[in-house]
Design a protein around this motif. Structure first.
Motif, mmCIF file in Angstrom:
data_model
loop_
_atom_site.group_PDB
_atom_site.id
_atom_site.type_symbol
_atom_site.label_atom_id
_atom_site.label_comp_id
_atom_site.label_asym_id
_atom_site.label_seq_id
_atom_site.Cartn_x
_atom_site.Cartn_y
_atom_site.Cartn_z
ATOM 1 N N ARG A 51 8.530 3.249 3.369
ATOM 2 C CA ARG A 51 8.289 3.426 4.797
ATOM 3 C C ARG A 51 9.539 3.190 5.632
ATOM 4 N NH1 ARG A 51 5.897 -0.961 5.514
ATOM 5 N NH2 ARG A 51 7.153 -2.071 7.037
ATOM 6 N N THR A 56 2.070 3.377 5.192
ATOM 7 C CA THR A 56 2.441 2.807 3.898
ATOM 8 C C THR A 56 3.022 1.411 4.086
ATOM 9 O OG1 THR A 56 2.736 4.911 2.772
ATOM 10 C CG2 THR A 56 4.128 3.091 2.023
ATOM 11 N N SER A 80 0.848 -1.191 0.000
ATOM 12 C CA SER A 80 0.000 0.000 0.000
ATOM 13 C C SER A 80 0.883 1.240 0.000
ATOM 14 C CB SER A 80 -0.906 0.030 1.245
ATOM 15 O OG SER A 80 -0.140 0.216 2.425
ATOM 16 N N TYR A 81 0.278 2.365 -0.367
ATOM 17 C CA TYR A 81 0.960 3.659 -0.238
ATOM 18 C C TYR A 81 -0.068 4.690 0.206
ATOM 19 C CZ TYR A 81 3.658 7.854 -1.030
ATOM 20 O OH TYR A 81 4.311 9.051 -0.848
ATOM 21 N N HIS A 82 0.264 5.412 1.281
ATOM 22 C CA HIS A 82 -0.676 6.395 1.826
ATOM 23 C C HIS A 82 -0.081 7.796 1.941
ATOM 24 C CE1 HIS A 82 -3.791 3.451 2.629
ATOM 25 N NE2 HIS A 82 -2.881 2.658 3.191
#
Length: 439
Positions: free
Chosen positions: A149, A144, A132-134
């Motif tokens: 991260r 993330t 994931s990427y946030h």
């Protein structure tokens, strides 16, 4: 200009002396070009945000008009562009996500969504998925689930990671989508049980993970997460920063699955990235938490008039010109079948997956073993196969989206049929370079 860039601009996610940024002279529609006149079809939409392409005249005019009338104003006041942008967004969000908190981009939208969830529940932990990427700010990068991260993760952010479903590389030894859904939900339930349900404020997921690989959740998964959150009093946050505003052929990817989160983050496509803007769409229950209790957060440029004017114009353009419908139609009729045809002819293609104008091509050394074309997080010589693919794509006249062992097909949503065919032809050429590394 290039000399000034190299002397003074500090570029993100880069070893500064090892990069050579292309000097861009201009852009229009689905294309941009350099100072030597070489033109590229942009299969990346910038960073998957120019959903209506570059320099759309109606949005440019709206920004100019707003600048002439009211360039900026503090966020505590009611301003026409801000109010109208919020109204248009709320009209399109699912369920009762009718309150809009504006931010400057996607990362700070995630930061504020997490803060709201913690204050609403009185709990501290947040669960997020690997792959994931946030965002790149402190809380967002800890959420993330990819290597970006690592350098900032001190294990003090109250974040717990878990595996979300991805059948092609299943962590659950699943053979069908039904198995993958059931086992991924059981894994999440177990994670919650061992972490302590009463300690968990929120679960955050990209509705359709973007940079991590455009992995569409299998049927029933998001509905299952919604049910788990409801049962444990956990806030369900969907990150639609990349997937939102038409990218999947719906206004929001949540619409594909009939699921309404408690909070939803957005940015990028809300105004095609013309002026930085993001936000959080807030449910009635969470909005009520702050009806008489001040929300302890804000930004100087929250709901900036120029950004909001661009959002109003972008949303209106998308509605008037059938941009979302175009993404849905061409994705189903041309992109999906076209990529599938390339997969049949190129041994380097392990899987094609996607929806709308949101597609990933998984590149492998061997289709039988599914070994990635390059190792996870490869750099230098180990990344040579993907570097060769990228170089071949650029030589063929397209700018590719390359991440780890994948290329993504994510052009503007108003791309034309002829442009899609041009992009597919260039990928056909570039995949021949990747084929050289298969075994």
């Amino acid at each position: 200009m290039k000399a000034a860039d190299r002397a003074h601009v500090f570029h993100s996610w880069s070893a500064q002396e090892l990069i050579d940024p292309l000097a861009v002279a201009g852009a229009e529609g689905s294309y941009f070009w350099d100072y030597e006149g070489k033109r590229y079809l942009d299969l990346t939409s910038g960073l998957v945000y120019t959903n209506i392409g570059y320099q759309h005249p109606k949005v440019v005019a709206a920004i100019q008009e707003q600048a002439a009338r009211l360039t900026t104003f503090a966020p505590a006041f009611a301003v026409e562009a801000r109010s109208e942008a919020a109204r248009l967004i709320a009209e399109r969000t699912p369920g009762d996500l009718d309150k809009i908190f504006f931010t400057n981009g996607g990362a700070d939208a995630v930061e504020h969504a997490v803060r709201m969830a913690r204050l609403h529940t009185g709990r501290t932990k947040v669960l997020s998925a690997y792959r994931s990427y946030h965002g790149g700010t402190q809380q967002a990068v800890n959420l993330t689930g990819d290597p970006r991260r690592w350098a900032s993760d001190s294990a003090t952010a109250g974040v717990v990671h878990f595996w979300a479903p991805f059948l092609y590389r299943s962590r659950f030894y699943a053979e069908t989508e039904e198995q993958e859904t059931a086992r991924a939900l059981e894994h999440l339930e177990t994670t919650i049980a061992f972490e302590g349900p009463a300690t968990i404020a929120a679960i955050i997921l990209e509705t359709v993970p973007g940079t991590a690989g455009i992995m569409l959740p299998p049927p029933g998964y998001l509905a299952g997460v919604r049910e788990i959150c409801d049962r444990h009093g956990i806030v369900f946050v969907l990150d639609e920063v990349m997937a939102g505003f038409g990218r999947t052929g719906e206004w929001f990817a949540a619409d594909l699955y009939g699921v309404t989160p408690d909070l939803m983050t957005f940015a990028k496509g809300v105004n095609s990235g013309y002026v930085p803007l993001g936000g959080v769409a807030i449910s009635g229950a969470i909005a009520e938490t702050f009806a008489r209790r001040p929300y302890p957060g804000g930004l100087t440029y929250s709901g900036h008039p120029l950004a909001c004017a661009a959002a109003v114009a972008t949303i209106n353009v998308m509605a008037e010109e059938g941009v979302v419908e175009n993404a849905k139609h061409l994705g189903a009729s041309l992109v999906g079948p076209g990529l599938a045809e390339l997969a049949e002819r190129h041994p380097s293609v392990g899987e094609v997956r996607g929806v709308g104008m949101f597609w990933a091509v998984e590149l492998v050394k061997n289709r039988e073993t599914r070994e990635p074309l390059v190792p996870y997080n490869a750099t230098g010589e180990a990344n040579a196969p993907m570097a060769a693919f990228g170089s071949a794509a650029k030589k063929a006249g397209v700018w590719p989206f390359v991440n780890m062992n994948r290329t993504h097909f994510v052009p503007p949503l108003n791309v034309s049929e002829s442009e899609v065919k041009e992009g597919l032809a260039a990928l056909d050429t570039a995949l021949s370079a990747a084929d050289e590394y298969t075994v």
